[in-house]
Every structure is written in structure tokens, then in C-alpha cells.
Design a protein around this motif. Structure first.
Motif, PDB file in Angstrom:
ATOM      1  N   ALA A   1       0.845  -1.202   0.000  1.00 38.37           N
ATOM      2  CA  ALA A   1       0.000   0.000   0.000  1.00 38.37           C
ATOM      3  C   ALA A   1       0.876   1.247   0.000  1.00 38.37           C
ATOM      4  N   ARG A   2       0.377   2.310  -0.629  1.00 41.07           N
ATOM      5  CA  ARG A   2       1.204   3.517  -0.790  1.00 41.07           C
ATOM      6  C   ARG A   2       0.759   4.667   0.095  1.00 41.07           C
ATOM      7  N   ILE A   3      -0.550   4.821   0.292  1.00 37.93           N
ATOM      8  CA  ILE A   3      -1.071   5.963   1.049  1.00 37.93           C
ATOM      9  C   ILE A   3      -1.884   5.433   2.228  1.00 37.93           C
ATOM     10  N   TYR A   4      -1.675   6.015   3.407  1.00 39.69           N
ATOM     11  CA  TYR A   4      -2.301   5.558   4.643  1.00 39.69           C
ATOM     12  C   TYR A   4      -3.107   6.705   5.234  1.00 39.69           C
ATOM     13  N   ARG A   5      -4.432   6.542   5.244  1.00 40.21           N
ATOM     14  CA  ARG A   5      -5.308   7.587   5.783  1.00 40.21           C
ATOM     15  C   ARG A   5      -5.481   7.308   7.273  1.00 40.21           C
ATOM     16  N   VAL A   6      -4.991   8.237   8.098  1.00 31.14           N
ATOM     17  CA  VAL A   6      -4.775   7.910   9.508  1.00 31.14           C
ATOM     18  C   VAL A   6      -5.185   9.014  10.465  1.00 31.14           C
ATOM     19  N   HIS A   7      -5.502   8.598  11.684  1.00 36.01           N
ATOM     20  CA  HIS A   7      -5.599   9.543  12.790  1.00 36.01           C
ATOM     21  C   HIS A   7      -4.228   9.752  13.428  1.00 36.01           C
ATOM     22  N   GLU A   8      -3.446   8.668  13.577  1.00 30.16           N
ATOM     23  CA  GLU A   8      -2.162   8.734  14.277  1.00 30.16           C
ATOM     24  C   GLU A   8      -1.010   8.665  13.276  1.00 30.16           C
ATOM     25  N   VAL A   9      -0.395   9.809  13.012  1.00 24.93           N
ATOM     26  CA  VAL A   9       0.623   9.897  11.965  1.00 24.93           C
ATOM     27  C   VAL A   9       1.939   9.243  12.395  1.00 24.93           C
ATOM     28  N   VAL A  10       2.414   9.588  13.573  1.00 22.60           N
ATOM     29  CA  VAL A  10       3.757   9.165  13.990  1.00 22.60           C
ATOM     30  C   VAL A  10       3.847   7.643  14.078  1.00 22.60           C
ATOM     31  N   GLU A  11       2.866   7.036  14.721  1.00 20.39           N
ATOM     32  CA  GLU A  11       2.882   5.586  14.909  1.00 20.39           C
ATOM     33  C   GLU A  11       2.767   4.863  13.557  1.00 20.39           C
ATOM     34  N   THR A  12       1.905   5.382  12.701  1.00 18.86           N
ATOM     35  CA  THR A  12       1.720   4.732  11.407  1.00 18.86           C
ATOM     36  C   THR A  12       2.982   4.849  10.557  1.00 18.86           C
ATOM     37  N   ARG A  13       3.596   6.035  10.570  1.00 21.83           N
ATOM     38  CA  ARG A  13       4.835   6.222   9.798  1.00 21.83           C
ATOM     39  C   ARG A  13       5.911   5.235  10.258  1.00 21.83           C
ATOM     40  N   GLN A  14       6.028   5.046  11.562  1.00 21.72           N
ATOM     41  CA  GLN A  14       7.045   4.106  12.061  1.00 21.72           C
ATOM     42  C   GLN A  14       6.765   2.686  11.593  1.00 21.72           C
ATOM     43  N   VAL A  15       5.504   2.278  11.655  1.00 19.63           N
ATOM     44  CA  VAL A  15       5.164   0.914  11.235  1.00 19.63           C
ATOM     45  C   VAL A  15       5.430   0.736   9.742  1.00 19.63           C
ATOM     46  N   VAL A  16       4.992   1.698   8.946  1.00 14.21           N
ATOM     47  CA  VAL A  16       5.158   1.579   7.492  1.00 14.21           C
ATOM     48  C   VAL A  16       6.647   1.572   7.131  1.00 14.21           C
ATOM     49  N   ASP A  17       7.421   2.437   7.757  1.00 14.09           N
ATOM     50  CA  ASP A  17       8.863   2.464   7.462  1.00 14.09           C
ATOM     51  C   ASP A  17       9.536   1.166   7.908  1.00 14.09           C
ATOM     52  N   MET A  18       9.161   0.668   9.069  1.00 12.59           N
ATOM     53  CA  MET A  18       9.787  -0.568   9.557  1.00 12.59           C
ATOM     54  C   MET A  18       9.463  -1.731   8.623  1.00 12.59           C
ATOM     55  N   VAL A  19       8.194  -1.847   8.231  1.00 10.11           N
ATOM     56  CA  VAL A  19       7.802  -2.954   7.343  1.00 10.11           C
ATOM     57  C   VAL A  19       8.528  -2.838   6.010  1.00 10.11           C
ATOM     58  N   ASN A  20       8.585  -1.643   5.451  1.00 14.46           N
ATOM     59  CA  ASN A  20       9.252  -1.499   4.151  1.00 14.46           C
ATOM     60  C   ASN A  20      10.757  -1.704   4.261  1.00 14.46           C
ATOM     61  N   THR A  21      11.317  -1.430   5.426  1.00 14.21           N
ATOM     62  CA  THR A  21      12.741  -1.712   5.625  1.00 14.21           C
ATOM     63  C   THR A  21      12.961  -3.223   5.705  1.00 14.21           C
ATOM     64  N   ILE A  22      12.087  -3.911   6.423  1.00 12.16           N
ATOM     65  CA  ILE A  22      12.173  -5.381   6.475  1.00 12.16           C
ATOM     66  C   ILE A  22      12.007  -5.965   5.074  1.00 12.16           C
ATOM     67  N   ALA A  23      11.077  -5.391   4.317  1.00 13.79           N
ATOM     68  CA  ALA A  23      10.796  -5.915   2.968  1.00 13.79           C
ATOM     69  C   ALA A  23      11.910  -5.596   1.975  1.00 13.79           C
ATOM     70  N   GLY A  24      12.876  -4.771   2.391  1.00  8.12           N
ATOM     71  CA  GLY A  24      13.984  -4.438   1.499  1.00  8.12           C
ATOM     72  C   GLY A  24      13.642  -3.350   0.493  1.00  8.12           C
ATOM     73  N   ARG A  25      12.566  -2.623   0.749  1.00  4.72           N
ATOM     74  CA  ARG A  25      12.177  -1.537  -0.160  1.00  4.72           C
ATOM     75  C   ARG A  25      12.666  -0.187   0.352  1.00  4.72           C
ATOM     76  N   ARG A  26      13.187  -0.164   1.562  1.00  2.77           N
ATOM     77  CA  ARG A  26      13.663   1.075   2.169  1.00  2.77           C
ATOM     78  C   ARG A  26      14.937   0.738   2.927  1.00  2.77           C
ATOM     79  N   LEU A  27      15.950   1.634   2.871  1.00  2.00           N
ATOM     80  CA  LEU A  27      17.177   1.419   3.629  1.00  2.00           C
ATOM     81  C   LEU A  27      16.921   1.717   5.102  1.00  2.00           C
ATOM     82  N   PRO A  28      17.716   1.115   5.994  1.00  2.00           N
ATOM     83  CA  PRO A  28      17.653   1.558   7.396  1.00  2.00           C
ATOM     84  C   PRO A  28      17.996   3.043   7.471  1.00  2.00           C
ATOM     85  N   GLN A  29      17.495   3.698   8.482  1.00  2.00           N
ATOM     86  CA  GLN A  29      17.775   5.128   8.597  1.00  2.00           C
ATOM     87  C   GLN A  29      19.271   5.356   8.826  1.00  2.00           C
TER      88      GLN A  29
END
Lengths: 286, 163
Positions: free
Chosen positions: A251-279
């Protein structure tokens, strides 16, 4: 490339769309941002938290007091103009199904028309085309705006979601909407029971495989609440679990109430998936 | 001929890249020194172990050859702080300082006498590589980097040597 009105994003970018209600009665915040200054403060807060998009809505999704077009415009148009002036780099989405409201908010600076009711007003795509706005094509199973599902069933809810959202997408493109500005959304809980929303989550990869960028709106919804038997206000963990599954599916866009928590989850999952580098990784490498 | 010393940290390899480079300053120094090395002539890699050779090959790219230039991939101890990979050994800072002074003087012959048993205790497996540079006679020296951001001592040094 994904084009949202005056803004563009790379094809691997994930985006946080923060919900900003101009309503006295939405289910989660119960009118917390009904006062315009409160809503304006909420926009500043979610921008600070890293949201790329705000989704401004003037009518709650659930049944309730009838809000006519003039009242809806009263709630959102001036507010969009104020947000546009204060946050030039922010993507402004407006949650509306009405073409007349869509036109007014695009004139005020909106970038995205988020049609949560799946094309109930067929002229909305023409407005998006005219103003170069993006459009979110949702699946409601043909539900009338602001109605709850009642014994709705599908032969295959995912097939239905793909068929309807891609048909809507093709209609938008035929009307002149830029193909890079068309987003699809299975619309969890809209015209669906909890089992349908769970199946859409489980099989979200099939929607991603259509090639259209997929938006998911999971935040604190009833399918989370019913899965865990938790009331609104205690659904964040369940929401984030559904978010993680959706992120893994692409998924590309996340419609959310809680931005910070969702951003962390999405970044962590995409990092695990190899689509994003570690910070910033140095452990064991120095 | 030209000789350059760079550290053997895996953080220099592209497969371990982050969004935010944890060794940005070091990488800048390394890239500058390697560019200087290969502008003169192709260079060979000298290092202890496959990782050092891999890092050298990555840094040299197409400019890798049999010389006359030499890229030495080696660093000091990894026991300088409590958070260092090998934890804290009080002897590490002094050990590295002696090497650093010899490198800065261009006195590569002085490296031949390094205590290899102590080096092993200080998690400095590259020290024999440095000790093997005693035969190079240095005519000019430039230290580009001398720091230990993660408890591991790194140097980037450029030398002109008698051919």
C-alpha cells in the motif's frame, strides 16, 4: 511517478494522509476539530509529525443529520484556502462525493478529491480533470452515501473491489484525469462487514497488482474493533497490525488519525521488505 | 608512487548503505584520497582478510590494477570505549596514538615494531598489514582523517613514496 495536484512523489514513496474533520460528530474525534481554529491547529500538528497529505472532510461517513451542499462548502472551502495559504508544500485532499463541492475546493487549492463513496456523483471525475486534481477511487459495493451495510454479501469481495475501483479509475482517465493521479482504495468497512474488510486486508496484494497506487483507510475502524472487541479509542494497536500487513502488501497511502505511529510501522515494514534502507545502521559494521 | 591508507570498515560498502550515512565524514575523506591515488596510476589493494580486499576493490573500481599505486585497507584498535565493538581496553588509546604518530610523521618503518599480540587483544587484526609497510620510504604525507567515531580507530592518509 505519483502526481497529487501540484505535488509529485516517487513510485516507491509511502505517504501519510492525516484525517482532519470539519465535523461536530465524526466517530473518532467526536468534534474535537469542529472549531476551525482547532482544525487549523490539527493541520499544523500533523505537518509537524510528518504527514504529507491532509484529508479534510465536512461530513461524517456514518448516517446522521443531513448536510446539504451549501453547508458542506461552508465547512470546508474557506478552510482549504486557509490551509493552502499556510502550508504551500502540503498536499490537500478533500473527502467529498459531490462534484459541486469538489469544484469549490479545487478553486480554493485542493490537490486531491477523495471520493469515499465510490463515484456516487458521476461528475466528480470531470472536476478532477478540469483542475488537474488527483482522485481516489473507492469501492463501496454500490452503497448509497452515508449508509451502513446491512447483510451485504459478495461472491468475492476482493474481485468486486478490484473490478469497481479499476472501472472507476478508467472512467476518471477517460474523463481526462492524469493517469498518474489516480489512486484506488478498497474502502474498508464501506459497504462491508468485518469479514469483508479482513479479507481485503489479507489479500491487499491483489489490489496492488493492478498497478494503481493503493490507499488504505484502516484507522480505528469497526473491523479492527470487532476483531479485538475493543471500543473506539482502544484500537490503535489493532490498526497498526492491519497497517503492517497492508504495508507488506505494498500500500502507498495511509489515511490515519495517528501519523507518527503509522509512519514508524510503514517504514519498519518497508525496511524489512527491502524496499527502504535503514535510517542509520552501524551496528556490527564499524 | 602513491600510497593511501583507509580503514577496513564494512560501513564503506554500498550493500550496507543507510538513508543517513553513519560515516559521512570518513567516506568523504576516503573518496578524496582514493581519487588522488588513482589519478596518478592504477593501484593494487593490500589488506588482511577478504573484507578488506572487498572494500579495496569497491573503492578502486576500474582503477584497480597491479600498481604502482597501493591502497592499504587497515585501521587501529576496536576497543577504545565501552560501546566499542570489543568493549573498553585501557591500552587501546595509547596503542593507536603510537601508530597515529608514526603515520603522521611518514615513518612507516616505525610500524614494523608493533606488538602483534597486543594488537590481537585490542581487536586490531589489520595491524600486521600496517607493520608490513616498513619498506616504503615516504617523501610527503597528508593526514585526511584521524578519528574513532564508533570506538574503532580510523585513519585516512596519503603518501608520496620513493618508487
Amino acid at each position: 511517478m505519483l502526481r497529487l495536484g501540484r505535488h509529485t512523489f516517487d513510485d516507491d514513496a509511502t505517504l501519510m494522509m492525516a484525517i482532519v474533520n470539519r465535523t461536530p460528530d465524526s466517530f473518532y474525534d467526536k468534534g474535537a476539530t469542529w472549531a476551525e481554529d482547532k482544525a487549523f491547529d490539527r493541520v499544523a500538528q500533523v505537518v509537524e509529525e510528518g504527514a504529507e497529505i491532509v484529508d479534510i472532510g465536512g461530513i461524517k461517513a456514518a448516517p446522521g443529520a443531513f448536510i446539504d451542499e451549501d453547508e458542506e462548502k461552508e465547512r470546508v472551502v474557506g478552510f482549504v484556502a486557509r490551509v493552502r495559504a499556510a502550508h504551500p508544500d502540503l498536499v490537500i485532499s478533500v473527502d467529498t462525493w459531490r462534484a459541486s463541492v469538489g469544484r469549490a475546493v479545487c478553486e480554493a487549492g485542493a490537490d486531491v478529491l477523495n471520493d469515499a463513496w465510490g463515484g456516487a456523483d458521476p461528475a466528480l471525475v470531470e472536476v478532477a480533470a478540469e483542475f488537474g486534481a488527483a482522485i481516489v477511487c473507492t469501492h463501496t459495493g454500490g452503497a448509497t452515501p452515508r449508509t451502513r451495510p446491512f447483510r451485504t454479501e459478495y461472491d468475492d469481495v476482493v474481485e468486486s473491489a478490484i473490478a469497481d475501483t479499476t472501472a472507476y479509475a478508467r472512467r476518471a482517465i477517460a474523463a481526462g484525469v492524469d493517469p498518474s493521479s489516480v489512486v484506488i482504495d478498497p474502502a474498508h468497512d464501506f459497504g462491508k462487514n468485518t469479514f469483508h474488510s479482513l479479507e481485503l486486508t489479507r489479500r491487499l496484494g491483489e489490489m496492488v497488482a493492478t498497478g494503481y497506487p493503493v490507499l488504505v483507510s484502516l484507522s480505528n475502524k469497526d473491523f479492527v474493533g470487532e476483531s479485538l472487541d475493543l471500543p473506539v479509542g482502544e484500537r490503535l494497536t489493532g490498526t497498526l497490525a492491519a497497517t503492517a500487513i497492508s504495508a507488506l502488501a505494498g500500500a502507498r497511502i495511509y489515511r490515519v488519525h495517528e501519523v507518527v505511529e503509522t509512519r514508524q510501522v510503514v517504514d519498519m515494514v518497508n525496511t524489512i521488505a527491502g524496499r527502504r534502507l535503514p535510517q542509520r545502521a552501524i551496528r556490527g559494521l564499524a | 608512487m602513491r600510497l593511501v591508507i583507509v580503514p577496513s570498515t564494512l560501513a564503506l560498502l554500498p550493500e550496507y548503505a543507510s538513508i543517513e550515512d553513519p560515516v559521512a565524514d570518513l567516506r568523504k575523506a576516503v573518496e578524496g584520497a582514493v581519487a588522488w591515488l588513482v589519478e596518478a596510476a592504477p593501484a593494487a589493494v593490500r589488506g588482511a582478510g577478504p573484507a578488506a580486499k572487498r572494500i579495496g576493490a569497491e573503492l578502486l573500481g576500474d582503477a584497480r590494477g597491479s600498481g604502482p599505486g597501493l591502497l592499504v585497507v587497515a585501521n587501529g584498535s576496536a576497543t577504545r570505549t565501552e560501546k566499542a565493538p570489543g568493549h573498553l581496553d585501557d591500552r587501546a588509546v595509547g596503542f593507536d596514538a603510537a601508530i597515529g604518530q608514526a603515520l603522521a610523521r611518514g615513518d612507516l618503518a616505525a610500524l614494523a615494531g608493533l606488538d602483534r599480540a597486543l594488537a590481537a587483544q585490542l581487536w586490531a587484526p589489520d595491524v600486521p598489514t600496517l607493520a608490513g609497510l616498513g619498506g616504503f620510504e615516504v617523501t610527503s604525507t597528508q593526514v585526511d582523517y584521524d578519528d574513532a567515531p564508533y570506538g574503532v580507530q580510523y585513519w585516512v592518509v596519503r603518501y608520496e613514496c620513493v618508487s
